[in-house]
Design an enzyme around this catalytic site. Sequence first.
Site, mmCIF file in Angstrom:
data_model
loop_
_atom_site.group_PDB
_atom_site.id
_atom_site.type_symbol
_atom_site.label_atom_id
_atom_site.label_comp_id
_atom_site.label_asym_id
_atom_site.label_seq_id
_atom_site.Cartn_x
_atom_site.Cartn_y
_atom_site.Cartn_z
ATOM 1 N N CYS A 44 -3.407 1.415 6.889
ATOM 2 C CA CYS A 44 -3.661 0.810 8.214
ATOM 3 C C CYS A 44 -4.284 1.799 9.187
ATOM 4 C CB CYS A 44 -2.351 0.320 8.833
ATOM 5 S SG CYS A 44 -1.512 -0.872 7.826
ATOM 6 N N ASN A 89 0.814 -1.232 0.000
ATOM 7 C CA ASN A 89 0.000 0.000 0.000
ATOM 8 C C ASN A 89 0.846 1.280 0.000
ATOM 9 O OD1 ASN A 89 0.782 -0.462 2.655
ATOM 10 N ND2 ASN A 89 -1.125 0.289 3.538
ATOM 11 N N GLU A 97 3.937 -3.965 12.586
ATOM 12 C CA GLU A 97 2.981 -2.888 12.332
ATOM 13 C C GLU A 97 1.834 -3.553 11.587
ATOM 14 O OE1 GLU A 97 0.877 -0.502 10.744
ATOM 15 O OE2 GLU A 97 2.483 0.473 9.601
ATOM 16 N N GLU A 132 7.917 3.192 14.448
ATOM 17 C CA GLU A 132 8.677 3.657 13.282
ATOM 18 C C GLU A 132 8.596 5.170 13.236
ATOM 19 O OE1 GLU A 132 6.866 1.178 10.112
ATOM 20 O OE2 GLU A 132 8.687 -0.024 10.297
HETATM 21 C C1 SIN Z 1 0.252 2.136 6.690
HETATM 22 O O1 SIN Z 1 -0.826 2.102 6.138
HETATM 23 O O2 SIN Z 1 0.756 1.104 7.155
HETATM 24 C C2 SIN Z 1 1.071 3.385 6.858
HETATM 25 C C3 SIN Z 1 0.340 4.641 6.701
HETATM 26 C C4 SIN Z 1 1.140 5.849 7.116
HETATM 27 O O3 SIN Z 1 2.346 5.779 7.376
HETATM 28 O O4 SIN Z 1 0.536 6.915 7.197
#
Ligand code: SIN
Length: 483
Positions: free
Chosen positions: A290, A158, A256, A462
């Site tokens: 996510c 993604n 994550e 992270e």
């Molecule tokens: C993710 O969808 O895992 C990361 C999204 C983000 O870093 O904003």
Amino acid sequence: MLMPLLSDNELRETRCLIDGQWIETEATYEVRNPATGELLARVPCLGAEHAREAIAAAERARPQWSAQPAHERSRILKRWHALILAHLEPLAQLLTREMGKPIGEARAEILYGASYVEWFAEEARRAYGQVIPSHDLSKQLSTVREPVGVVAAITPWNFPNAMLARKLAPALAAGCTVVAKPAEQTPLSALALSKLATLAGVPHGVLNVVLGDAVAIGAQLTANPAVRKLTFTGSTAVGRLLLRQCADTVKRVSMELGGNAPFIVFDDADLDAAVEGAMASKFRNAGQTCVCANRFLVHEAIYDEFAERLVRAVRDLRVGEGSQAGVTIGPLIDQRAKAKVAALVMDALEQGAVLLEGDAQMPGNFFAPTVLGQVNAQMRVAREEIFGPVAPLIRFVDEADALAQANASDAGLAAYFFTRDIARAHRVAAALKVGMVGINTGAISTETAPFGGVKQSGFGREGGPQGLEDYQDVKYLCLGNLR
Ligand code: SIN
């Protein structure tokens, strides 16, 4: 120093990287544009043997890389950062073609990924230890931070550039060497990013990239004792499996995993800001994020007005091929993803939800931005991570009800809420069982802050100073006989 620039063809790398060599194999698999089905490339399909070679190369390169002064690693990362910026446009074009997101979002992702490289280039030089007040005057106590060793990094489709960058940058900054396994759907962005890393001066074996048989490679990355840390971004189901596989060699692990972010709109919220935040959080990357708002919990007093305004904003979105001007929602990654999102919507409608906006007739991998009213907490769309452009609206009656619903999930990645009441802002932020909270904003991601979850959304962070610590072991030194 003069910056070498790669042509688009040179940047469009289709080989894997092991020990500084770009390798091809007879066995390959296809990479296709999710918007058009166009064949973009064939890339190597490696298995356990190549993964073992990559790990061995990383292990050989480790002593020298970890012994470099932090300044030197920082210098290479800064050069990598500059190279990414110098190739912003071709990297973004490549990302849109293989992943589908609108070109504006692809450009933003390249900059977002680059921001982690710059941040960790800086953090590399601030990996301070501690002097500990001693319990005994004849002893001096201190700590130093050391690289964990060889890191395996498994990254998702993604954000094929940024999710890799935010694992590679801290790992390399800390003095670790890496074997990366990018998602099979989007290897080209990962290979291009890695090519720029080699151009920046990352030495042979320090960064290795393998593609192919996910099960065989995953088994090797998790079982091989030379790998001292696994970092994974992806689904909770795969995360659980990898965790089990890492147990036998007791690796450090960062996970994550999936989210189910509540987005709470209180009755005192600024509704313009709430709708703007909802659009940013829900529809970024067509909802394939996510930290996307997954469930909208709306106070009953403002439910109708919020729903009406959200639907109006959603009607302004434009679905299409990401490379076309004006498109704001690209395709979903594949048919499986589309079928899952469609099944969640169907389930909700069968159980009494109301379709406020949406269109079931989209071709290919496209899915129309959808708003569902009258959703309840039992429906699958409220319990499962949607990973698509669907906004389910659920009513709540008071703060306690909102919090109970928000926390009624095994996931605990992000949450958002909108209120003008400062006391409530503090209360609700404290009560939400998640790793990240957006208060009066739908956009929380930045390289300067720790990104990560609690509960079954995983652990590890992270970004921020914590992002570097995730790749370091703390060693305690006790110097005795001083008196
Ligand atoms: C993710 O969808 O895992 C990361 C999204 C983000 O870093 O904003």
